[in-house]
Design a protein around this motif. Structure first.
Motif, mmCIF file in Angstrom:
data_model
loop_
_atom_site.group_PDB
_atom_site.id
_atom_site.type_symbol
_atom_site.label_atom_id
_atom_site.label_comp_id
_atom_site.label_asym_id
_atom_site.label_seq_id
_atom_site.Cartn_x
_atom_site.Cartn_y
_atom_site.Cartn_z
ATOM 1 N N THR A 115 -1.932 -4.863 -4.070
ATOM 2 C CA THR A 115 -0.823 -5.643 -3.513
ATOM 3 C C THR A 115 -1.103 -7.140 -3.598
ATOM 4 O OG1 THR A 115 -0.359 -3.824 -1.982
ATOM 5 C CG2 THR A 115 0.655 -5.951 -1.483
ATOM 6 N N GLU A 170 -3.124 -1.734 6.564
ATOM 7 C CA GLU A 170 -4.139 -1.345 5.585
ATOM 8 C C GLU A 170 -4.183 -2.332 4.431
ATOM 9 O OE1 GLU A 170 -3.606 2.708 4.309
ATOM 10 O OE2 GLU A 170 -3.015 3.340 6.319
ATOM 11 N N TYR A 171 -5.393 -2.595 3.930
ATOM 12 C CA TYR A 171 -5.540 -3.490 2.790
ATOM 13 C C TYR A 171 -5.368 -2.749 1.471
ATOM 14 C CZ TYR A 171 -7.361 -7.240 -0.135
ATOM 15 O OH TYR A 171 -7.503 -8.222 -1.085
ATOM 16 N N GLY A 172 -5.734 -1.496 1.447
ATOM 17 C CA GLY A 172 -5.616 -0.717 0.211
ATOM 18 C C GLY A 172 -6.879 -0.789 -0.619
ATOM 19 N N GLY A 173 -6.888 0.000 -1.682
ATOM 20 C CA GLY A 173 -8.034 0.028 -2.588
ATOM 21 C C GLY A 173 -8.250 -1.318 -3.248
ATOM 22 N N VAL A 174 -9.489 -1.598 -3.565
ATOM 23 C CA VAL A 174 -9.858 -2.894 -4.134
ATOM 24 C C VAL A 174 -10.035 -2.769 -5.648
ATOM 25 C CG1 VAL A 174 -11.605 -4.714 -4.087
ATOM 26 C CG2 VAL A 174 -10.919 -3.608 -1.968
ATOM 27 N N THR A 175 -9.502 -3.739 -6.389
ATOM 28 C CA THR A 175 -9.607 -3.772 -7.842
ATOM 29 C C THR A 175 -10.984 -4.304 -8.263
ATOM 30 O OG1 THR A 175 -8.812 -6.047 -8.031
ATOM 31 C CG2 THR A 175 -7.137 -4.306 -8.004
ATOM 32 N N SER A 223 -6.968 -6.225 -3.281
ATOM 33 C CA SER A 223 -6.105 -5.041 -3.330
ATOM 34 C C SER A 223 -5.068 -5.197 -4.444
ATOM 35 C CB SER A 223 -5.390 -4.856 -1.996
ATOM 36 O OG SER A 223 -4.402 -5.852 -1.815
ATOM 37 N N GLU A 246 -6.514 -7.717 5.198
ATOM 38 C CA GLU A 246 -5.060 -7.803 5.213
ATOM 39 C C GLU A 246 -4.621 -9.031 6.006
ATOM 40 O OE1 GLU A 246 -1.384 -5.564 4.083
ATOM 41 O OE2 GLU A 246 -3.300 -6.121 3.248
ATOM 42 N N VAL A 261 0.888 -1.160 0.000
ATOM 43 C CA VAL A 261 0.000 0.000 0.000
ATOM 44 C C VAL A 261 0.932 1.217 0.000
ATOM 45 C CG1 VAL A 261 -1.741 1.276 1.297
ATOM 46 C CG2 VAL A 261 -1.838 -1.233 1.198
#
Length: 160
Positions: free
Chosen positions: A84, A72-77, A82, A114, A10
């Motif tokens: 990552t 954090e997992y980050g934004g989702v595609t 994520s 995560e 992230v």
């Protein structure tokens, strides 16, 4: 031969770690002889392209995957994961050697997605936990040194 390291995490959560990785590889005379890095925020100019297409194409031409897992997992595609995790899955599919570093000694503060991602990574490879940037850089340097030794690359005047 210079081996390209794809840096995956992230970006917002690991801004200082990502910068330290790029700067360490570039400024260390021994490491710079054998490695270069790709970190999206430093290597991709503004363009009318989809980010997922760019990072997956850059990963496909990389020699090593360096993943950092945090809270954090980050934004989702569009696929529901994520960036990552998508990059990790693609590196696995392509057979790219993967190095994974996990920030923190406990998992209680991690986003549940995560934690699930970490659980997915865990049985597949050895991960290294770190608390701060200096520990990450030290662990990364040791991992790269071991990689060179295992691949019988001449390093520091000797061949492993």
């Amino acid at each position: 031969m210079i081996r390209r390291i794809f840096v995956s995490s992230v970006q917002r959560e690991f801004a200082s770690e990502r910068r330290a990785i790029v700067e360490t590889i570039a400024s260390n005379p021994q490491l710079a002889r054998f490695f270069s890095t790709f970190a999206f925020e430093f290597d991709v100019p503004a363009a009318d392209k989809r980010t997922d297409e760019v990072y997956l194409s850059e990963l496909a031409v990389s020699d090593l995957y360096l993943g950092i897992i945090g809270n954090e997992y980050g934004g989702v595609t569009a696929e529901g994961v994520s960036a990552t995790e998508s990059e990790y899955d693609e590196a696995t599919r392509l057979g790219i050697p993967r190095f994974v570093f996990v920030k923190g000694l406990t998992d209680g503060k991690r986003d549940p997605r995560e934690r699930a991602f970490l659980k997915k990574v865990s049985p597949g490879l050895i991960r290294v936990r770190f608390e701060d940037v200096s520990e990450l850089i030290s662990s990364l340097t040791a991992s790269l040194d071991q990689y060179l030794a295992e691949n019988k690359v001449a390093y520091s005047g000797r061949t492993y």
